[in-house]
Scaffold this motif. Structure first.
Motif, PDB file in Angstrom:
ATOM      1  N   VAL A   1      -1.107  -0.828  -4.332  1.00  0.00           N
ATOM      2  CA  VAL A   1      -2.571  -0.198  -4.059  1.00  0.00           C
ATOM      3  C   VAL A   1      -2.349   1.401  -3.725  1.00  0.00           C
ATOM      4  N   HIS A   2      -2.953   1.977  -4.416  1.00  0.00           N
ATOM      5  CA  HIS A   2      -2.859   3.523  -3.837  1.00  0.00           C
ATOM      6  C   HIS A   2      -3.675   3.614  -2.426  1.00  0.00           C
ATOM      7  N   SER A   3      -3.257   4.490  -1.733  1.00  0.00           N
ATOM      8  CA  SER A   3      -3.955   4.511  -0.318  1.00  0.00           C
ATOM      9  C   SER A   3      -5.275   5.310  -0.575  1.00  0.00           C
ATOM     10  N   ASP A   4      -5.347   5.993  -1.773  1.00  0.00           N
ATOM     11  CA  ASP A   4      -6.712   7.018  -1.756  1.00  0.00           C
ATOM     12  C   ASP A   4      -7.827   6.560  -2.741  1.00  0.00           C
ATOM     13  N   ILE A   5      -7.759   5.084  -2.754  1.00  0.00           N
ATOM     14  CA  ILE A   5      -8.919   4.759  -3.516  1.00  0.00           C
ATOM     15  C   ILE A   5      -9.771   3.784  -2.874  1.00  0.00           C
TER      16      ILE A   5
ATOM     17  N   GLN B   1      12.559  10.051   2.946  1.00  0.00           N
ATOM     18  CA  GLN B   1      11.838  11.069   2.294  1.00  0.00           C
ATOM     19  C   GLN B   1      11.236  10.627   1.162  1.00  0.00           C
ATOM     20  N   SER B   2      10.281  11.557   0.459  1.00  0.00           N
ATOM     21  CA  SER B   2       9.548  11.078  -0.390  1.00  0.00           C
ATOM     22  C   SER B   2      10.331  10.476  -1.593  1.00  0.00           C
ATOM     23  N   LEU B   3      10.273   9.199  -1.884  1.00  0.00           N
ATOM     24  CA  LEU B   3      10.986   8.725  -3.105  1.00  0.00           C
ATOM     25  C   LEU B   3      10.224   8.264  -4.239  1.00  0.00           C
ATOM     26  N   GLY B   4       8.971   8.721  -4.162  1.00  0.00           N
ATOM     27  CA  GLY B   4       8.020   8.649  -5.438  1.00  0.00           C
ATOM     28  C   GLY B   4       7.480   7.359  -5.328  1.00  0.00           C
ATOM     29  N   THR B   5       6.307   7.076  -6.172  1.00  0.00           N
ATOM     30  CA  THR B   5       5.450   5.776  -6.096  1.00  0.00           C
ATOM     31  C   THR B   5       6.245   4.666  -6.524  1.00  0.00           C
ATOM     32  N   ALA B   6       7.295   4.827  -7.378  1.00  0.00           N
ATOM     33  CA  ALA B   6       8.149   3.572  -7.603  1.00  0.00           C
ATOM     34  C   ALA B   6       9.325   3.546  -6.801  1.00  0.00           C
TER      35      ALA B   6
ATOM     36  N   SER C   1       3.564  15.524   3.308  1.00  0.00           N
ATOM     37  CA  SER C   1       3.560  16.515   2.140  1.00  0.00           C
ATOM     38  C   SER C   1       2.351  16.260   1.103  1.00  0.00           C
ATOM     39  N   LYS C   2       1.881  14.800   1.183  1.00  0.00           N
ATOM     40  CA  LYS C   2       0.922  14.555   0.245  1.00  0.00           C
ATOM     41  C   LYS C   2      -0.521  15.045   0.687  1.00  0.00           C
ATOM     42  N   GLY C   3      -1.573  14.818   0.042  1.00  0.00           N
ATOM     43  CA  GLY C   3      -2.680  14.895   0.416  1.00  0.00           C
ATOM     44  C   GLY C   3      -3.216  16.392   0.890  1.00  0.00           C
TER      45      GLY C   3
ATOM     46  N   ILE D   1       4.078   1.308   2.653  1.00  0.00           N
ATOM     47  CA  ILE D   1       5.407   2.452   2.269  1.00  0.00           C
ATOM     48  C   ILE D   1       4.890   3.606   2.235  1.00  0.00           C
ATOM     49  N   GLY D   2       5.597   4.495   2.887  1.00  0.00           N
ATOM     50  CA  GLY D   2       5.314   5.785   3.090  1.00  0.00           C
ATOM     51  C   GLY D   2       6.270   6.538   3.803  1.00  0.00           C
ATOM     52  N   PHE D   3       6.073   7.781   3.771  1.00  0.00           N
ATOM     53  CA  PHE D   3       7.341   8.671   4.697  1.00  0.00           C
ATOM     54  C   PHE D   3       6.532   9.514   5.990  1.00  0.00           C
ATOM     55  N   TYR D   4       5.513   8.908   6.528  1.00  0.00           N
ATOM     56  CA  TYR D   4       5.145   9.441   7.720  1.00  0.00           C
ATOM     57  C   TYR D   4       5.960   8.977   8.887  1.00  0.00           C
TER      58      TYR D   4
ATOM     59  N   LEU E   1       0.715  -1.180   0.102  1.00  0.00           N
ATOM     60  CA  LEU E   1      -0.033  -0.003  -0.072  1.00  0.00           C
ATOM     61  C   LEU E   1       0.973   1.233   0.002  1.00  0.00           C
ATOM     62  N   LEU E   2       0.887   2.102  -1.176  1.00  0.00           N
ATOM     63  CA  LEU E   2       1.705   3.125  -0.947  1.00  0.00           C
ATOM     64  C   LEU E   2       0.726   4.279  -0.181  1.00  0.00           C
ATOM     65  N   ILE E   3       1.311   4.759   0.836  1.00  0.00           N
ATOM     66  CA  ILE E   3       0.490   5.638   1.552  1.00  0.00           C
ATOM     67  C   ILE E   3       0.894   7.249   1.606  1.00  0.00           C
ATOM     68  N   GLY E   4       2.011   7.352   1.083  1.00  0.00           N
ATOM     69  CA  GLY E   4       2.727   8.661   1.017  1.00  0.00           C
ATOM     70  C   GLY E   4       3.138   9.285   2.310  1.00  0.00           C
ATOM     71  N   GLY E   5       2.956  10.638   2.474  1.00  0.00           N
ATOM     72  CA  GLY E   5       3.498  11.192   3.354  1.00  0.00           C
ATOM     73  C   GLY E   5       2.661  12.418   3.837  1.00  0.00           C
TER      74      GLY E   5
HETATM   75  P1  GTP Z   1      -1.668  13.966  -7.362  1.00  0.00           P
HETATM   76  O1  GTP Z   1      -2.795  12.985  -7.727  1.00  0.00           O
HETATM   77  O2  GTP Z   1      -0.751  14.596  -8.191  1.00  0.00           O
HETATM   78  O3  GTP Z   1      -2.363  15.082  -6.247  1.00  0.00           O
HETATM   79  O4  GTP Z   1      -0.837  13.497  -6.052  1.00  0.00           O
HETATM   80  P2  GTP Z   1      -1.257  12.475  -4.863  1.00  0.00           P
HETATM   81  O5  GTP Z   1      -0.002  12.208  -4.043  1.00  0.00           O
HETATM   82  O6  GTP Z   1      -2.450  12.643  -4.365  1.00  0.00           O
HETATM   83  O7  GTP Z   1      -1.308  11.199  -5.684  1.00  0.00           O
HETATM   84  P3  GTP Z   1       0.026  10.273  -6.547  1.00  0.00           P
HETATM   85  O8  GTP Z   1      -0.935   9.705  -7.839  1.00  0.00           O
HETATM   86  O9  GTP Z   1       1.005  10.968  -6.563  1.00  0.00           O
HETATM   87  O10 GTP Z   1      -0.003   9.190  -5.375  1.00  0.00           O
HETATM   88  C1  GTP Z   1      -0.443   7.874  -5.524  1.00  0.00           C
HETATM   89  C2  GTP Z   1      -0.605   7.028  -4.301  1.00  0.00           C
HETATM   90  O11 GTP Z   1       0.923   6.917  -4.065  1.00  0.00           O
HETATM   91  C3  GTP Z   1      -1.077   7.818  -3.224  1.00  0.00           C
HETATM   92  O12 GTP Z   1      -1.668   7.001  -2.305  1.00  0.00           O
HETATM   93  C4  GTP Z   1       0.253   8.640  -2.425  1.00  0.00           C
HETATM   94  O13 GTP Z   1      -0.230   8.474  -1.058  1.00  0.00           O
HETATM   95  C5  GTP Z   1       1.082   7.546  -2.642  1.00  0.00           C
HETATM   96  N1  GTP Z   1       2.418   8.270  -2.661  1.00  0.00           N
HETATM   97  C6  GTP Z   1       2.513   9.145  -3.614  1.00  0.00           C
HETATM   98  N2  GTP Z   1       4.015   9.829  -3.533  1.00  0.00           N
HETATM   99  C7  GTP Z   1       4.485   8.678  -2.692  1.00  0.00           C
HETATM  100  C8  GTP Z   1       5.953   8.703  -2.219  1.00  0.00           C
HETATM  101  O14 GTP Z   1       6.873   9.471  -2.597  1.00  0.00           O
HETATM  102  N3  GTP Z   1       6.232   7.382  -1.433  1.00  0.00           N
HETATM  103  C9  GTP Z   1       5.026   6.655  -1.142  1.00  0.00           C
HETATM  104  N4  GTP Z   1       5.524   5.686  -0.364  1.00  0.00           N
HETATM  105  N5  GTP Z   1       3.898   6.849  -1.596  1.00  0.00           N
HETATM  106  C10 GTP Z   1       3.521   7.850  -2.364  1.00  0.00           C
END
Ligand code: GTP
Length: 436
Positions: free
Chosen positions: A136-140, A110-115, A35-37, A79-82, A29-33
């Motif tokens: 899985v994106h965490s926002d669906i 730090q934020s490494l991006g979704t890949a 600076s996201k959301g 995986i995330g950066f919280y 699950l990609l949960i971001g951090g």
């Molecule tokens: P936008 O759609 O461009 O506003 O960005 P977003 O961060 O809301 O969505 P994005 O498509 O970039 O991210 C898809 C999923 O991956 C979301 O669940 C994010 O929380 C997560 N995500 C985004 N960037 C990162 C990252 O650097 N690391 C991790 N682990 N997850 C990320």
């Protein structure tokens, strides 16, 4: 001849099913951090977006329900950066709720991006040699057709399968758009948020990959990025690697990315307003698939202020709703449809709540009305006050009312389609405003 072909098809189907059942699968699950959301503010000011409650539970809890039913899937990595301290209490609760899953949090420095995050933790992900990985994106939230995706994925020789859904044409360029070969289901072209219309079929934020091929593709994307930055010193040289733009887009051109198209319900939670349709989707799906997840005790009667009501058995509930078992709802209130009410909430005499999320420990006083709204934790809605948004109309942006944490709406005040930041006291009515 016809019978032969039929039985061969039957055998192939059985073979695919057996392969799915015996494969080891992991999920990430990609949960971001933090600076996201940002579009989810003010609701993400107090709680990380993936842990915001819709349908009575954190957003990512619902994906764990679905993943816990996948045969052969025993490990889910977040995986995330919280900060760990923010995520670990959730991991503890989820490990108790899903005893068949090992659930761990892997923090990016730090934020490494979704890949980038996937690649950084590739050894942990590949430990135990899983053959497939759900990402899985965490926002669906959606109908989670995971088994159908597995069958589809096993029927092709590509690197991965992306779940794809149709959206209204005028909305499409807010998403990753994909052009799909109707004969082969190969994703032929993929562009993230294109400037011009490309397709109304979009990336739903749920993938199934062949484990080893995924990491080879990410490695290739990293090499390309490194080469680009050494050839062109002006090119961005950050450490982020994006799954969509850097990996999937080039993969589509090689014919190795496939799209599983579904009409299964799907909502992406970007803006705070999108939590309302997400809440409705979850409640509707549990109503049919798993009503026990909408558990609630007989509602507690707050006050029997009129003898007439003393014979009533409880408030009027229009299903589906989630009402936390320790919320107290007056016998004369009317709740629903599509309402989630959190722990410790009190709803008073004659109140009306519809299409809304009410977070923990909020008090809704007598004869108050909350419609198409999200009310944060510890708010107070005074007697005869009204907090309301407007329903979705013909593809328009939903305009809901959002109250941050600890907001008080005083007696008889009417708040319509406003966003209110935490700890405000509202003594005057307002419409279509951001109240700072
Ligand atoms: P936008 O759609 O461009 O506003 O960005 P977003 O961060 O809301 O969505 P994005 O498509 O970039 O991210 C898809 C999923 O991956 C979301 O669940 C994010 O929380 C997560 N995500 C985004 N960037 C990162 C990252 O650097 N690391 C991790 N682990 N997850 C990320």
């Amino acid at each position: 001849m016809l019978r032969d072909r039929k039985s061969t098809r039957h055998e192939v189907g059985l073979l695919l099913l057996t392969r799915c059942a015996t494969m080891t699968t992991k999920a990430v699950l990609l949960i971001g951090g933090p600076s996201k959301g940002t579009r989810f503010r003010p609701l993400s000011l107090d709680v990380p977006k993936p842990l915001f409650c819709v349908g009575g539970r954190p957003i990512i809890w619902h994906s764990l329900v679905a993943l816990s039913h996948v045969q052969g899937l025993t490990e889910v990595l977040l995986i995330g950066f919280y900060d760990e301290a923010v995520i670990n209490p959730f991991i503890k609760d989820a490990s108790r709720d899903f005893p068949n899953l090992s659930i761990r949090y892997l923090r990016e420095y730090q934020s490494l991006g979704t890949a980038g995050g996937l690649y950084h933790y590739r050894d942990v992900i590949l430990k135990g040699n899983p053959s497939q990985i759900f990402v899985v994106h965490s926002d669906i939230v959606c109908g989670w057709p995971l088994e159908e995706m597995q069958k589809f994925h096993s029927g092709h020789r590509g690197v991965g399968t992306m779940m794809a859904v149709k959206v209204p044409k005028e909305e499409a360029n807010k998403f990753g758009c994909v052009v799909i070969d109707p004969q082969t289901s190969q994703a032929r072209h993929y562009v993230e948020k294109p400037e011009e219309f490309l397709s109304d079929t979009v990336n739903a934020g749920l993938y199934l990959f062949d484990s080893n091929l995924l990491f080879t593709s990410i490695r290739d994307a990293m090499d390309t990025k490194l080469k680009r930055s050494s050839d062109d010193p002006e090119a961005t040289n950050d450490e982020q690697l994006r799954l969509e733009q850097d990996v999937l887009s080039p993969l589509a051109h090689t014919g190795k990315l496939y799209a599983y198209q579904t009409t299964s319900p799907w909502v992406q939670i970007k803006s705070a307003a999108s939590a309302i349709p997400a809440n409705a989707l979850i409640l509707a799906s549990y109503k049919t698939t798993n009503p026990s997840l909408l558990r609630r005790r007989s509602p507690t009667i707050l006050a029997k202020s009129r003898a007439d009501y003393s014979k009533k058995k409880g408030p009027e509930i229009v299903e589906p709703c989630f009402i936390h078992e320790d919320a107290q709802i007056d016998d004369t209130a009317k709740i629903g449809p599509n309402v989630s009410i959190g722990s410790g909430v009190k709803v008073g005499f004659g109140s009306r709540i519809k299409e809304s999320i009410i977070l923990d420990n909020t008090v809704i006083d007598k004869n108050a009305c909350v419609l198409y709204s999200i009310v944060g934790e510890e708010c107070k809605i005074g007697p005869w006050a009204r907090v309301e948004g407007a329903p979705l109309a013909g593809g328009q942006q939903q305009s809901i009312a959002i109250l941050g944490k600890d907001v008080s709406v005083l007696k008889e005040v009417h708040i319509r389609s406003c966003i209110v930041l935490p700890s405000k006291v509202l003594s005057k009515s307002a419409k279509n405003e951001v109240l700072l």
